[in-house]
Write a protein that holds these residues in place. Structure first.
Motif, PDB file in Angstrom:
ATOM      1  N   VAL A  22      26.128   7.404 -56.644  1.00 50.92           N
ATOM      2  CA  VAL A  22      27.465   7.997 -56.510  1.00 50.92           C
ATOM      3  C   VAL A  22      28.520   7.086 -57.125  1.00 50.92           C
ATOM      4  N   LEU A  23      28.422   5.791 -56.872  1.00 53.67           N
ATOM      5  CA  LEU A  23      29.369   4.844 -57.468  1.00 53.67           C
ATOM      6  C   LEU A  23      29.293   4.900 -58.999  1.00 53.67           C
ATOM      7  N   SER A  24      28.084   5.026 -59.526  1.00 53.74           N
ATOM      8  CA  SER A  24      27.906   5.107 -60.982  1.00 53.74           C
ATOM      9  C   SER A  24      28.481   6.408 -61.541  1.00 53.74           C
ATOM     10  N   VAL A  25      28.377   7.487 -60.775  1.00 49.80           N
ATOM     11  CA  VAL A  25      28.991   8.761 -61.183  1.00 49.80           C
ATOM     12  C   VAL A  25      30.494   8.580 -61.326  1.00 49.80           C
ATOM     13  N   LEU A  26      31.107   7.971 -60.330  1.00 55.11           N
ATOM     14  CA  LEU A  26      32.557   7.731 -60.364  1.00 55.11           C
ATOM     15  C   LEU A  26      32.928   6.799 -61.511  1.00 55.11           C
ATOM     16  N   ALA A  27      32.077   5.805 -61.768  1.00 55.80           N
ATOM     17  CA  ALA A  27      32.316   4.884 -62.883  1.00 55.80           C
ATOM     18  C   ALA A  27      32.271   5.628 -64.213  1.00 55.80           C
ATOM     19  N   GLY A  28      31.319   6.560 -64.337  1.00 56.67           N
ATOM     20  CA  GLY A  28      31.221   7.353 -65.563  1.00 56.67           C
ATOM     21  C   GLY A  28      32.466   8.184 -65.800  1.00 56.67           C
ATOM     22  N   ILE A  29      32.981   8.809 -64.763  1.00 58.78           N
ATOM     23  CA  ILE A  29      34.209   9.604 -64.871  1.00 58.78           C
ATOM     24  C   ILE A  29      35.379   8.711 -65.258  1.00 58.78           C
ATOM     25  N   CYS A  30      35.467   7.538 -64.618  1.00 59.54           N
ATOM     26  CA  CYS A  30      36.553   6.609 -64.906  1.00 59.54           C
ATOM     27  C   CYS A  30      36.502   6.116 -66.357  1.00 59.54           C
ATOM     28  N   LEU A  31      35.294   5.831 -66.848  1.00 63.45           N
ATOM     29  CA  LEU A  31      35.156   5.379 -68.231  1.00 63.45           C
ATOM     30  C   LEU A  31      35.617   6.451 -69.212  1.00 63.45           C
ATOM     31  N   MET A  32      35.255   7.700 -68.955  1.00 65.56           N
ATOM     32  CA  MET A  32      35.670   8.786 -69.826  1.00 65.56           C
ATOM     33  C   MET A  32      37.189   8.958 -69.815  1.00 65.56           C
ATOM     34  N   CYS A  33      37.796   8.858 -68.637  1.00 66.37           N
ATOM     35  CA  CYS A  33      39.262   8.949 -68.538  1.00 66.37           C
ATOM     36  C   CYS A  33      39.923   7.824 -69.320  1.00 66.37           C
ATOM     37  N   ALA A  34      39.393   6.607 -69.164  1.00 67.30           N
ATOM     38  CA  ALA A  34      39.959   5.452 -69.857  1.00 67.30           C
ATOM     39  C   ALA A  34      39.855   5.617 -71.372  1.00 67.30           C
ATOM     40  N   LEU A  35      38.721   6.112 -71.842  1.00 66.02           N
ATOM     41  CA  LEU A  35      38.539   6.334 -73.282  1.00 66.02           C
ATOM     42  C   LEU A  35      39.492   7.409 -73.795  1.00 66.02           C
ATOM     43  N   LEU A  36      39.677   8.463 -73.012  1.00 67.97           N
ATOM     44  CA  LEU A  36      40.573   9.549 -73.420  1.00 67.97           C
ATOM     45  C   LEU A  36      42.013   9.062 -73.502  1.00 67.97           C
ATOM     46  N   PHE A  37      42.468   8.340 -72.499  1.00 72.11           N
ATOM     47  CA  PHE A  37      43.847   7.856 -72.485  1.00 72.11           C
ATOM     48  C   PHE A  37      44.080   6.808 -73.576  1.00 72.11           C
ATOM     49  N   LYS A 163      21.367   7.253 -64.381  1.00 69.97           N
ATOM     50  CA  LYS A 163      21.488   8.585 -63.778  1.00 69.97           C
ATOM     51  C   LYS A 163      22.935   8.891 -63.418  1.00 69.97           C
ATOM     52  N   GLY A 164      23.610   7.935 -62.780  1.00 68.72           N
ATOM     53  CA  GLY A 164      24.989   8.152 -62.342  1.00 68.72           C
ATOM     54  C   GLY A 164      25.954   8.349 -63.505  1.00 68.72           C
ATOM     55  N   LEU A 165      25.798   7.534 -64.549  1.00 67.37           N
ATOM     56  CA  LEU A 165      26.693   7.662 -65.710  1.00 67.37           C
ATOM     57  C   LEU A 165      26.522   9.010 -66.393  1.00 67.37           C
ATOM     58  N   LEU A 166      25.278   9.472 -66.504  1.00 69.12           N
ATOM     59  CA  LEU A 166      25.036  10.782 -67.119  1.00 69.12           C
ATOM     60  C   LEU A 166      25.678  11.903 -66.306  1.00 69.12           C
ATOM     61  N   ILE A 167      25.513  11.840 -64.992  1.00 68.16           N
ATOM     62  CA  ILE A 167      26.113  12.865 -64.135  1.00 68.16           C
ATOM     63  C   ILE A 167      27.630  12.807 -64.215  1.00 68.16           C
ATOM     64  N   GLY A 168      28.181  11.584 -64.208  1.00 74.71           N
ATOM     65  CA  GLY A 168      29.635  11.415 -64.267  1.00 74.71           C
ATOM     66  C   GLY A 168      30.234  11.966 -65.550  1.00 74.71           C
ATOM     67  N   THR A 169      29.604  11.659 -66.685  1.00 74.96           N
ATOM     68  CA  THR A 169      30.113  12.169 -67.964  1.00 74.96           C
ATOM     69  C   THR A 169      29.959  13.685 -68.045  1.00 74.96           C
ATOM     70  N   ALA A 170      28.871  14.208 -67.466  1.00 73.46           N
ATOM     71  CA  ALA A 170      28.672  15.663 -67.459  1.00 73.46           C
ATOM     72  C   ALA A 170      29.768  16.353 -66.649  1.00 73.46           C
ATOM     73  N   ILE A 171      30.122  15.787 -65.514  1.00 68.88           N
ATOM     74  CA  ILE A 171      31.189  16.343 -64.686  1.00 68.88           C
ATOM     75  C   ILE A 171      32.514  16.304 -65.444  1.00 68.88           C
ATOM     76  N   PHE A 172      32.784  15.171 -66.081  1.00 72.17           N
ATOM     77  CA  PHE A 172      34.027  15.023 -66.841  1.00 72.17           C
ATOM     78  C   PHE A 172      34.130  16.067 -67.941  1.00 72.17           C
ATOM     79  N   PHE A 173      33.083  16.191 -68.751  1.00 75.45           N
ATOM     80  CA  PHE A 173      33.136  17.143 -69.858  1.00 75.45           C
ATOM     81  C   PHE A 173      33.132  18.583 -69.366  1.00 75.45           C
ATOM     82  N   GLY A 174      32.518  18.824 -68.214  1.00 81.59           N
ATOM     83  CA  GLY A 174      32.570  20.165 -67.637  1.00 81.59           C
ATOM     84  C   GLY A 174      34.004  20.554 -67.294  1.00 81.59           C
ATOM     85  N   ILE A 175      34.736  19.618 -66.679  1.00 84.38           N
ATOM     86  CA  ILE A 175      36.137  19.872 -66.326  1.00 84.38           C
ATOM     87  C   ILE A 175      36.975  20.059 -67.587  1.00 84.38           C
TER      88      ILE A 175
END
Length: 261
Positions: A22-37, A163-175
């Motif tokens: 779960v922590l890795s999922v959140l990290a993946g989302i945060c990384l994608m946000c940081a890259l986008l900004f 696993k967490g990073l893949l799920i996190g990035t998938a959630i980000f791109f889904g949104i």
């Protein structure tokens, strides 16, 4: 502080392993946000000549007072450079108002409503940039904490992280995909909804008959900026996804010994 999910000769707790994922999922989302900004900042501040090219592309001078030029001394580029410094919170640019040269002499570029709205935009922009730094620090913290606080062996750490990073990035791109479809289906309605969510007033409702700001930033300008942002963001995001995928593929079948929670 949670108990370590792994102790020598005892294995992992399932709850600890799931927490690491779960922590890795959140990290993946945060990384994608940081890259986008970051991509957004690179596009908006990396090459100021982009704005002049966009102004020329959409012929914005025809909507300006007679005698207005592109000059960075007393024309539209002066306004643009000043405005962008203001939006990023430049200490030497505390006020938005700036004058341009016209056939009628020097005039204020922004009206009162535009000044009030751009103050709100600046506050939002600064908060977004602050969130970017927090997101990066959180992602780093997660990687360090997962490695040394939860997982005591490499394969457990990499299995959960991949696993967490893949799920996190998938959630980000889904949104992002859902938002993109909404904007493509009805841009105007989505644009209005966006402003109602992020702004508590209606200063963003500008009249093109009296607003110079809205006339130098037509709808096409924003589409062009989005395309430039994606041209930077997507390759960098793809690199993160590729790394996460390779880690996941290598360690997804790694056998872990679980103990009771």
């Amino acid at each position: 502080m949670i108990n370590k999910a792994y102790t020598e000769n005892r294995g992992y707790t399932k709850s600890g392993y799931r927490f690491g994922v779960v922590l890795s999922v959140l990290a993946g989302i945060c990384l994608m946000c940081a890259l986008l900004f970051t991509s957004f900042q690179i596009v908006c501040y990396g090459d100021m000549s982009m704005y002049q090219k966009e102004y020329e592309k959409y012929g914005v001078l025809q909507y300006m007072p007679a005698g207005t030029t592109m000059s960075s001394e007393d024309g539209l580029m002066k306004v643009t450079e000043h405005m962008m410094k203001y939006l990023i919170g430049d200490k030497d640019t505390p006020d938005l108002q700036v004058q341009i040269k016209t056939d009628a002499g020097m005039i204020d570029f922004f009206n009162e409503r535009e000044i009030l709205h751009m103050k709100d935009v600046r506050d939002l922009f600064i908060k977004v940039m602050q969130f970017r730094y927090i997101a990066v620090m959180f992602a780093i913290f997660v990687l360090v904490y997962n490695r040394f606080g939860i997982f005591r062996e490499k394969k457990g750490f990499l299995k959960a992280t991949g696993k967490g990073l893949l799920i996190g990035t998938a959630i980000f791109f889904g949104i992002v995909l859902i938002l993109a479809v909404i904007f493509m289906v009805d841009f105007n309605s989505a644009f209005i909804t966006f402003h109602k969510i992020f702004f508590t007033n209606d200063y963003w409702l500008l009249d093109p008959r009296t607003s110079l700001l809205i006339n130098i930033l037509p709808e096409g300008f924003f589409f062009d900026v989005v395309k430039k942002i994606l041209a930077i963001f997507l390759p960098s995001a793809a690199a993160v996804v590729l790394i996460a995928f390779l880690i996941h593929r290598k360690y997804k079948d790694a056998e872990l010994t679980f103990r009771k929670d």
